[in-house]
Design an enzyme around this catalytic site. Sequence first.
Site, PDB file in Angstrom:
ATOM      1  N   ASN A  80      15.601 104.545 102.251  1.00  0.00           N
ATOM      2  CA  ASN A  80      16.640 105.208 103.038  1.00  0.00           C
ATOM      3  C   ASN A  80      16.147 106.623 103.352  1.00  0.00           C
ATOM      4  O   ASN A  80      16.196 107.499 102.495  1.00  0.00           O
ATOM      5  CB  ASN A  80      17.936 105.236 102.203  1.00  0.00           C
ATOM      6  CG  ASN A  80      19.054 105.972 102.914  1.00  0.00           C
ATOM      7  OD1 ASN A  80      18.921 106.363 104.077  1.00  0.00           O
ATOM      8  ND2 ASN A  80      20.166 106.164 102.215  1.00  0.00           N
ATOM      9  N   TRP A  81      15.663 106.792 104.575  1.00  0.00           N
ATOM     10  CA  TRP A  81      15.097 108.096 104.947  1.00  0.00           C
ATOM     11  C   TRP A  81      16.173 109.147 105.219  1.00  0.00           C
ATOM     12  O   TRP A  81      15.859 110.320 105.393  1.00  0.00           O
ATOM     13  CB  TRP A  81      14.220 107.958 106.199  1.00  0.00           C
ATOM     14  CG  TRP A  81      12.926 107.240 105.992  1.00  0.00           C
ATOM     15  CD1 TRP A  81      12.490 106.604 104.858  1.00  0.00           C
ATOM     16  CD2 TRP A  81      11.879 107.094 106.961  1.00  0.00           C
ATOM     17  NE1 TRP A  81      11.235 106.073 105.068  1.00  0.00           N
ATOM     18  CE2 TRP A  81      10.832 106.361 106.356  1.00  0.00           C
ATOM     19  CE3 TRP A  81      11.714 107.505 108.289  1.00  0.00           C
ATOM     20  CZ2 TRP A  81       9.657 106.037 107.028  1.00  0.00           C
ATOM     21  CZ3 TRP A  81      10.546 107.185 108.970  1.00  0.00           C
ATOM     22  CH2 TRP A  81       9.525 106.452 108.334  1.00  0.00           C
ATOM     23  N   LYS A  82      17.414 108.700 105.312  1.00  0.00           N
ATOM     24  CA  LYS A  82      18.533 109.618 105.603  1.00  0.00           C
ATOM     25  C   LYS A  82      18.238 110.464 106.855  1.00  0.00           C
ATOM     26  O   LYS A  82      17.483 110.034 107.727  1.00  0.00           O
ATOM     27  CB  LYS A  82      18.858 110.490 104.381  1.00  0.00           C
ATOM     28  CG  LYS A  82      19.090 109.643 103.134  1.00  0.00           C
ATOM     29  CD  LYS A  82      19.777 110.382 102.025  1.00  0.00           C
ATOM     30  CE  LYS A  82      19.920 109.438 100.829  1.00  0.00           C
ATOM     31  NZ  LYS A  82      20.681 110.004  99.739  1.00  0.00           N
ATOM     32  N   HIS A  86      27.506 103.525 102.684  1.00  0.00           N
ATOM     33  CA  HIS A  86      26.791 104.485 101.818  1.00  0.00           C
ATOM     34  C   HIS A  86      27.769 105.590 101.391  1.00  0.00           C
ATOM     35  O   HIS A  86      28.639 105.987 102.167  1.00  0.00           O
ATOM     36  CB  HIS A  86      25.596 105.083 102.571  1.00  0.00           C
ATOM     37  CG  HIS A  86      24.698 105.866 101.653  1.00  0.00           C
ATOM     38  ND1 HIS A  86      24.997 107.145 101.257  1.00  0.00           N
ATOM     39  CD2 HIS A  86      23.532 105.535 101.039  1.00  0.00           C
ATOM     40  CE1 HIS A  86      24.045 107.569 100.431  1.00  0.00           C
ATOM     41  NE2 HIS A  86      23.149 106.607 100.279  1.00  0.00           N
ATOM     42  N   GLU A 127      27.513 108.652 101.237  1.00  0.00           N
ATOM     43  CA  GLU A 127      27.556 109.830 102.121  1.00  0.00           C
ATOM     44  C   GLU A 127      28.430 109.553 103.340  1.00  0.00           C
ATOM     45  O   GLU A 127      29.076 110.457 103.868  1.00  0.00           O
ATOM     46  CB  GLU A 127      26.113 110.228 102.501  1.00  0.00           C
ATOM     47  CG  GLU A 127      25.409 110.867 101.297  1.00  0.00           C
ATOM     48  CD  GLU A 127      23.899 110.657 101.230  1.00  0.00           C
ATOM     49  OE1 GLU A 127      23.292 110.284 102.243  1.00  0.00           O
ATOM     50  OE2 GLU A 127      23.338 110.874 100.139  1.00  0.00           O
ATOM     51  N   GLY A 174      15.944 106.830  98.230  1.00  0.00           N
ATOM     52  CA  GLY A 174      16.084 107.923  99.187  1.00  0.00           C
ATOM     53  C   GLY A 174      14.877 108.835  99.142  1.00  0.00           C
ATOM     54  O   GLY A 174      13.808 108.521  99.682  1.00  0.00           O
TER      55      GLY A 174
HETATM   56  P1  PGA Z   1      17.986 109.243  96.281  1.00  0.00           P
HETATM   57  O1  PGA Z   1      18.991 108.529  97.336  1.00  0.00           O
HETATM   58  O2  PGA Z   1      16.941 108.214  95.916  1.00  0.00           O
HETATM   59  O3  PGA Z   1      17.423 110.405  97.020  1.00  0.00           O
HETATM   60  O4  PGA Z   1      18.811 109.614  95.101  1.00  0.00           O
HETATM   61  C1  PGA Z   1      19.360 107.184  97.230  1.00  0.00           C
HETATM   62  C2  PGA Z   1      20.338 106.827  98.317  1.00  0.00           C
HETATM   63  O5  PGA Z   1      21.264 107.593  98.596  1.00  0.00           O
HETATM   64  O6  PGA Z   1      20.218 105.750  98.939  1.00  0.00           O
END
Ligand code: PGA
Length: 258
Positions: A10-12, A98, A100, A234
């Site tokens: 997940n590159w966000k 997700h 977020e 992430g």
């Molecule tokens: P992180 O994020 O590995 O940076 O904790 C995981 C995610 O939110 O999918």
Amino acid sequence: MSGRTFLAANWKMHLYPGEAEMLLQQLRLLEAEKGAWPFPVVVCPAHVYLSLAVERLSGTSLQVGAQNGYPGEFGAYTGEVSMAQLRAVGCTHVIVGHSERRQYFGEKGGLLQKKVQDAQARSLKVIYCIGETRAEREAGETFAILEGQLREALSRVDVAWDKLIIAYEPVWAIGTGLNATPQQAQEAHGFIREWLRKAGAPAEAVPILYGGSVKPANAEELFAQPDVDGGLVGGASLIAADFWAIAAALQKAKGALT
Ligand code: PGA
């Protein structure tokens, strides 16, 4: 290795175009050098890089997923990208729910249910995310929260279980460097699998991923848990060598179990 083994990046909302290009190139090269990734691996970049990722990863074993999508085909929904459009540009997966999205964009209930249904109807596999906050865990509400999040999107509708992947991501572990312990992860994953069983799903076939500060140093012990089928990664997925090391840890953990 079980057929549930699965890994997603997940590159966000990260990376400029040149950086995305370079990371895709590094992922390609890793495969060319070391061989195909031994289980499904999905890369989920920001929407603006989806077509680039599909193009650059074509001919590799890597698949491309989106981090979000809106139900429907076309419509007057300024700023949204439909599930149909995601499928049309070559995505195979989409992340739904997700934390977020829940936290910053208020996504819940009926909308998440529609997203799951519409994505699956358009042949996208859904990575459906659930997880409790620190306050909820401390109040002893973890299972109730997980149950509610599973129910709000996966009950009262026809879910295509073969197009569903669940990601357990404790909110307090995301991007904090503080991962759940392997025992905490197993406990939550076991609860999720039991919920799936009761919901009539082929629970033994649905991948349940752990997400939240997965890194090369903690991946193997998390993945060694019997109900942890892989990861949604992430921060560590932005560094090709780390993502590869996490994939290697997954292979080692699952290879050793079977
Ligand atoms: P992180 O994020 O590995 O940076 O904790 C995981 C995610 O939110 O999918």
